[in-house]
Enzyme design. Sequence first.
Site, PDB file in Angstrom:
ATOM      1  N   SER A 155       0.875  -1.175   0.000  1.00  0.00           N
ATOM      2  CA  SER A 155       0.000   0.000   0.000  1.00  0.00           C
ATOM      3  C   SER A 155       0.907   1.218   0.000  1.00  0.00           C
ATOM      4  O   SER A 155       2.101   1.113   0.318  1.00  0.00           O
ATOM      5  CB  SER A 155      -0.832  -0.008   1.286  1.00  0.00           C
ATOM      6  N   TYR A 187      -1.868  -1.208  10.598  1.00  0.00           N
ATOM      7  CA  TYR A 187      -1.837  -1.341   9.136  1.00  0.00           C
ATOM      8  C   TYR A 187      -0.497  -0.849   8.589  1.00  0.00           C
ATOM      9  O   TYR A 187       0.142  -1.520   7.768  1.00  0.00           O
ATOM     10  CB  TYR A 187      -3.005  -0.536   8.560  1.00  0.00           C
TER      11      TYR A 187
END
Length: 250
Positions: free
Chosen positions: A132, A145
Site C-alpha cells: 500500500s 496497518y
Amino acid sequence: MAEELTGRTALVTGAGSGIGRACARRLAAAGARVLAVDRNGETAGKVAAETGGLAVVADLSDPGFVDALPDEPVDIVVNNAGFQHVAPIQDFPPEVFRAIMKVMAEAPFLIARRYLPGMYGRRWGRFVNISSVHGLRASPYKSAYVAAKHALEGLSKVIALEGAEHGVTSTCVCPGYVRTELVESQIDDQARAHGIARERVVEDIMLRPAAIKRLIEPEEVAELVAYLCGPRGDFITGVSLPMDGGWTAR
Ligand code: NAD
C-alpha cells in the site's frame, strides 16, 4: 499477454473480494490455475467457480492455516488478504494489532516458507505482495496497518535476495485508495463521523495527498500484478511499485 501463464498455479489470498478477486480473474485470464484463498467460503467459492480454480477456505489470522493449504506446486503467490482498523494508538486494541500483523505480515512469511522450496526446485517463482502507499508512508490512526505493510515491504526484499539465484522474484505493489469494499465502508464511516457527503470524503480527505484525483480500480492493480507475473517481470525484483496517483512524489 493472453495465456502466458498457462501451466502456472497462482495462490491468491483474500481472493474473494476487491483487489484479490481482480487478480484471480486476471491471472486466470492469462492461463494460470487459481487457488482462491479466503476466510469467506462463499466468495472464495464464487471466484473459484468463475476462474475454474479451487477455493481454499482459511483464516490467515490462525498460523495453523498454512498446514491446510493445498499440497500442489504453487508458482505464483499474491499476498493480498488484509483489513484495516482506525484508532489512535492509546485506544488501539492490542488483539486487533496482533491480528493485523498475523494476516498481513506473518501469513505471507508462512506462505513463503511453505512454497519457496518447491519454487527453488522448479527454478521459477513469483511473489507479488499487495502492500500500500502505507507501506511507504504513514498516516495517523493506522498504526497496525502501517506497521504490517512496512513489515511486508521488508519481507518482500528478503525473499527477493534469497530467491534470486533460484529464479524467484518478489515485488510489492503499493496502491493508493482503490475502489473496493474495504474503501467503500471507510467512506461511509468517515462521512458519518464528519457529518459530510461521501463525495467530500473522497475528494477532501482520501484524495488530498494524491496528484491524480480519482480512486484506482481493482482491475488496474491486477494488470500490474499480471505484468509482474509474466515474462516481462523476470528482472523486476526487490522493489516496490507505487500505484498512488503521485501521492509519494511529494
Ligand atoms: P477487501 O476487503 O475488498 O478484500 C479483502 C479480502 O481479504 C476479503 O475477501 C476478506 O475476506 C479477506 N480476508 C481478510 N482477512 C482475512 C483472513 N484473516 N483470512 C483470510 N482472508 C481474509 O479489501 P481490498 O481493498 O481488496 O484489499 C486487499 C489488499 O489490498 C489488502 O491487503 C489491503 O491492505 C490492500 N490495499 C487496499 C487498498 C484500498 O484502497 N482498497 C489500498 C492499498 C492497499
